[in-house]
Design a protein around this motif. Structure first.
Motif, PDB file in Angstrom:
ATOM      1  N   ARG A 349       0.815  -1.215   0.000  1.00 20.29           N
ATOM      2  CA  ARG A 349       0.000   0.000   0.000  1.00 20.29           C
ATOM      3  C   ARG A 349       0.847   1.262   0.000  1.00 20.29           C
ATOM      4  O   ARG A 349       0.475   2.254  -0.632  1.00 20.29           O
ATOM      5  CB  ARG A 349      -0.961  -0.033   1.191  1.00 20.29           C
ATOM      6  N   VAL A 350       1.979   1.255   0.676  1.00 24.52           N
ATOM      7  CA  VAL A 350       2.813   2.459   0.674  1.00 24.52           C
ATOM      8  C   VAL A 350       3.486   2.644  -0.690  1.00 24.52           C
ATOM      9  O   VAL A 350       3.708   3.775  -1.138  1.00 24.52           O
ATOM     10  CB  VAL A 350       3.864   2.399   1.811  1.00 24.52           C
ATOM     11  N   TRP A 351       3.760   1.537  -1.378  1.00 25.42           N
ATOM     12  CA  TRP A 351       4.315   1.639  -2.733  1.00 25.42           C
ATOM     13  C   TRP A 351       3.286   2.233  -3.698  1.00 25.42           C
ATOM     14  O   TRP A 351       3.602   3.091  -4.517  1.00 25.42           O
ATOM     15  CB  TRP A 351       4.776   0.263  -3.192  1.00 25.42           C
ATOM     16  N   ARG A 352       2.027   1.776  -3.570  1.00 26.86           N
ATOM     17  CA  ARG A 352       0.982   2.354  -4.414  1.00 26.86           C
ATOM     18  C   ARG A 352       0.779   3.833  -4.100  1.00 26.86           C
ATOM     19  O   ARG A 352       0.529   4.638  -5.014  1.00 26.86           O
ATOM     20  CB  ARG A 352      -0.333   1.584  -4.218  1.00 26.86           C
ATOM     21  N   LEU A 353       0.877   4.179  -2.837  1.00 27.92           N
ATOM     22  CA  LEU A 353       0.760   5.589  -2.446  1.00 27.92           C
ATOM     23  C   LEU A 353       1.864   6.427  -3.075  1.00 27.92           C
ATOM     24  O   LEU A 353       1.619   7.527  -3.594  1.00 27.92           O
ATOM     25  CB  LEU A 353       0.804   5.705  -0.917  1.00 27.92           C
ATOM     26  N   LEU A 465      11.284   1.249   0.959  1.00 29.29           N
ATOM     27  CA  LEU A 465      10.166   2.135   1.264  1.00 29.29           C
ATOM     28  C   LEU A 465       9.293   1.599   2.389  1.00 29.29           C
ATOM     29  O   LEU A 465       8.690   2.363   3.134  1.00 29.29           O
ATOM     30  CB  LEU A 465       9.311   2.335   0.001  1.00 29.29           C
ATOM     31  N   GLY A 466       9.220   0.272   2.528  1.00 33.77           N
ATOM     32  CA  GLY A 466       8.312  -0.318   3.512  1.00 33.77           C
ATOM     33  C   GLY A 466       8.882  -0.415   4.918  1.00 33.77           C
ATOM     34  O   GLY A 466       8.201  -0.959   5.801  1.00 33.77           O
ATOM     35  N   ASP A 467      10.083   0.080   5.167  1.00 33.44           N
ATOM     36  CA  ASP A 467      10.630   0.042   6.524  1.00 33.44           C
ATOM     37  C   ASP A 467       9.835   0.967   7.436  1.00 33.44           C
ATOM     38  O   ASP A 467       9.731   2.179   7.187  1.00 33.44           O
ATOM     39  CB  ASP A 467      12.103   0.460   6.523  1.00 33.44           C
ATOM     40  N   VAL A 468       9.289   0.428   8.503  1.00 32.66           N
ATOM     41  CA  VAL A 468       8.349   1.178   9.330  1.00 32.66           C
ATOM     42  C   VAL A 468       8.998   2.373  10.034  1.00 32.66           C
ATOM     43  O   VAL A 468       8.372   3.397  10.242  1.00 32.66           O
ATOM     44  CB  VAL A 468       7.707   0.236  10.391  1.00 32.66           C
ATOM     45  N   HIS A 469      10.276   2.258  10.365  1.00 34.71           N
ATOM     46  CA  HIS A 469      10.888   3.314  11.166  1.00 34.71           C
ATOM     47  C   HIS A 469      10.993   4.636  10.431  1.00 34.71           C
ATOM     48  O   HIS A 469      11.251   5.663  11.031  1.00 34.71           O
ATOM     49  CB  HIS A 469      12.278   2.874  11.647  1.00 34.71           C
ATOM     50  N   HIS A 470      10.755   4.648   9.100  1.00 36.89           N
ATOM     51  CA  HIS A 470      10.772   5.913   8.377  1.00 36.89           C
ATOM     52  C   HIS A 470       9.558   6.775   8.727  1.00 36.89           C
ATOM     53  O   HIS A 470       9.574   7.982   8.457  1.00 36.89           O
ATOM     54  CB  HIS A 470      10.735   5.664   6.862  1.00 36.89           C
ATOM     55  N   TYR A 471       8.531   6.205   9.293  1.00 33.12           N
ATOM     56  CA  TYR A 471       7.260   6.908   9.407  1.00 33.12           C
ATOM     57  C   TYR A 471       6.933   7.267  10.841  1.00 33.12           C
ATOM     58  O   TYR A 471       5.771   7.503  11.171  1.00 33.12           O
ATOM     59  CB  TYR A 471       6.150   6.042   8.788  1.00 33.12           C
TER      60      TYR A 471
END
Length: 472
Positions: A349-353, A465-471
Motif C-alpha cells: 500500500r505504501v508503494w501504491r501511495l 520504502l516499507g521500513d516502518v521506522h521511516h514513518y
C-alpha cells in the motif's frame, strides 16, 4: 531513544521464552514506546526481520512481534510533545512556493541588458549553485535545532550562516568579475541573487511566505512589463532598481524574523550547534550534485531560442506542487502504517501511495508544460527540441519528488551514489555525443539523464520504502 527511570513501575511479570528474553535485553532501561508501531520501529532498528520474527519468536511478522513485546514492556508514560514543533504548512502556501521561486527569472532579461549574456550566465551559475548549496545546508541545520527544542539557536544559525554566505558571494563574485566580463554589475547581480535565495529560505522557514509575496510583487510586475516591451534597454533600469529595493526589503524582513528574542526559549543553555552542522554534510553533498546536474544542463539554454530558454518554467512553477505532494505522502504514509497489521500489506500500500503521488506531480507539471507548449506553438516558436526539453524538466520534477522522499528517509548513500553516477554519465555523453545531434544536441542527452535518475531513485525506494521506522 529516550530512556525511562530504572525504578519505573514494573508492569506485568516478565515472561519466559524468546519474547521475555527480548524484553530482558531492553532492561534495565527499557525505551519509552507509546504504541505498537513505535515498538515495531524499535525492532526494525535492531535489525529484526519478518523471517526472524517467525523463526525465533513464533510471530507472523515484525508487527505481530511488536504487539507481543509492547504488552510485555513495563508501564510507558507518553512522550512529551515538542513545544517548538511547527504546524504542518497549509496546502495553498506550499503551492505558492513555485511562484515565489520564479520571480528572479522575470528580472533576468533586464540583467541581460545591463551586464551582457556571458556575465549573466557566469553569474547565474555561481549565484544559483552557491545559494542552493548554502541555503540547503543552513535550513537543514536550523530545522534540526528547532526540532530538538532550540528555536533561538536556530535563529542565530540562520543569521550567522546567511551573513557568512553573503560574504562568500561578494568574494567569489569579485574574483569572477576580475577574470572576465561583467564588472561591478556582475558582483551586484550575484549578491542580490544569493540574498534572495537565502532570505526566501528564512521567510519560508518562519512561515512568512505571504510577506515575501507582497515584497516581490513590484519586482515581478516591473519584470513582466519589461518582457512585454520586448527586452528594450530603456525599461531595464527601472526593473533593476525595483528588484534591488525588493531584495533589500526581503533582507530586512528576514533579519527581523531571525531576532533570537522573538523565538521561544531554548530548552537548555547549550545548543548542539556543531552536531547539527556536521549532520548536514550529506544534505550539502546532495545539493551540490543536484545543482551541478541541473545547471550543467540548463545554462546552455539561457541565451538559446525562446522555446528552449522557457522550457524550465513549468518545473519552477510546479515546485510548490512537488513540495505539497511530498508533504501529502509523508502524512498519508504515517496514517497508513497505523491502519495495517501486516508488513507485506504495508509494503504494497505504501508503494501504491508513492506511485500515486509521483503521478500527480508529473501530471501537474505536464499540464503546465502543455500550456507553455501551446503558447509557443501559437506564436510560431515551437520546435521538436523545445518539446523534448520541456519533457526532460517534467521527468526531473518527478525525480525531485523521489529525491525528497529519499532524503527524508535518510538514505543518503543511495541518493548520493545515484546522482553522482547520473551526473558523470551525463557530462561524458554530452561531451562526446551532443555533436551528433546539433544544434542543441544536449537536449536528448539531458532527457535520457533525467529518465535514468527517475528510474534509479524508484528502484532504490522500492527496496526500502516499507521500513516502518521511516514513518515515526
Amino acid at each position: 531513544m529516550s530512556q525511562v527511570d530504572n525504578h519505573a513501575n514494573a508492569g506485568p511479570p516478565r515472561e519466559a521464552g524468546p519474547v521475555g528474553q527480548l524484553v530482558a535485553t531492553l532492561e534495565p532501561s527499557p525505551p519509552v514506546v507509546v504504541d505498537e508501531l513505535h515498538t515495531a520501529t524499535l525492532l526494525e532498528r535492531r535489525g529484526i526481520t519478518d523471517q526472524e520474527a517467525r523463526d525465533k519468536y513464533g510471530c507472523e511478522d515484525v508487527f505481530a512481534l511488536a504487539g507481543e513485546l509492547f504488552r510485555s514492556l513495563p508501564d510507558r508514560s507518553a512522550l512529551p510533545q515538542d513545544e517548538t514543533s511547527a504546524r504542518p504548512p497549509h496546502r495553498f502556501v506550499l503551492l505558492t512556493h513555485g511562484l515565489l521561486y520564479s520571480v528572479p527569472g522575470v528580472v533576468y532579461p533586464a540583467v541581460l541588458v545591463a551586464i551582457g549574456a556571458p556575465a549573466l550566465v557566469r553569474g547565474m551559475l555561481l549565484a544559483t549553485t552557491l545559494g542552493w548549496v548554502w541555503g540547503m545546508g543552513t535550513s537543514v541545520a536550523a530545522y534540526r535545532l528547532l526540532g530538538q527544542g532550540f528555536p533561538q539557536a536556530a535563529a542565530r544559525t540562520w543569521r550567522r550562516l546567511a551573513a557568512l554566505g553573503l560574504g562568500m558571494a561578494v568574494a567569489d563574485a569579485t574574483l569572477l568579475a576580475a577574470t572576465g566580463e561583467g564588472g561591478a554589475g556582475l558582483v551586484v547581480f550575484v549578491v542580490l541573487q544569493m540574498s534572495f535565495q537565502l532570505t526566501s529560505g528564512i521567510l519560508v522557514f518562519y512561515r512568512m511566505e505571504w510577506r515575501l509575496a507582497v515584497i516581490v510583487v513590484p519586482a515581478f510586475t516591473a519584470g513582466a512589463a519589461h518582457l512585454a516591451h520586448g527586452y528594450d534597454a530603456e525599461h531595464a533600469t527601472p526593473v533593476l532598481i525595483t528588484a534591488i529595493g525588493c531584495c533589500a526589503l526581503a533582507m530586512g524582513m528576514a533579519w527581523w524574523a531571525t531576532v533570537p528574542t522573538r523565538q521561544p526559549r531554548d530548552r537548555a543553555p547549550q545548543a548542539p550547534v556543531q552536531a547539527a552542522m556536521f549532520s548536514v554534510v550529506p544534505c550539502i553533498a546532495y545539493a551540490v550534485l543536484s545543482a551541478l546536474f541541473l545547471l550543467y544542463n540548463t545554462v546552455p539554454f539561457v541565451t538559446a531560442p525562446l522555446d528552449l530558454a522557457l522550457a524550465m518554467a513549468p518545473l519552477v512553477l510546479g515546485m510548490g506542487t512537488v513540495e505539497w505532494r511530498t508533504h501529502r505522502f509523508n502524512v498519508q504514509s504515517v496514517a497508513l502504517v497505523h491502519r495495517v497489521h501486516a508488513t507485506a500489506e504495508f509494503h504494497r500500500r505504501v508503494w501504491r501511495l508513492l506511485l500515486r503521488e509521483l503521478a500527480m506531480c508529473v501530471m501537474v507539471l505536464a499540464v503546465l508544460g502543455a500550456l507553455l507548449l501551446t503558447a509557443l506553438s501559437v506564436a510560431g516558436l515551437l520546435t521538436p527540441r523545445g518539446v523534448l526539453l520541456v519533457g526532460a524538466y517534467l521527468v526531473l520534477g518527478g525525480a525531485y519528488f523521489l529525491g525528497f522522499i529519499t532524503v527524508n528517509h535518510g538514505h543518503f548513500r543511495e541518493i548520493l551514489a545515484i546522482t553522482a553516477v547520473v551526473l558523470v554519465l551525463n557530462v561524458a555523453a554530452t561531451m562526446t555525443l551532443s555533436p551528433f545531434f546539433e544544434p542543441y544536441g544536449e537536449v536528448p542527452i539531458f532527457l535520457a539523464g533525467c529518465v535514468a535518475l527517475l528510474a534509479l531513485l524508484l528502484l532504490a525506494l522500492r527496496l526500502n520504502l516499507g521500513d516502518v521506522h521511516h514513518y515515526r
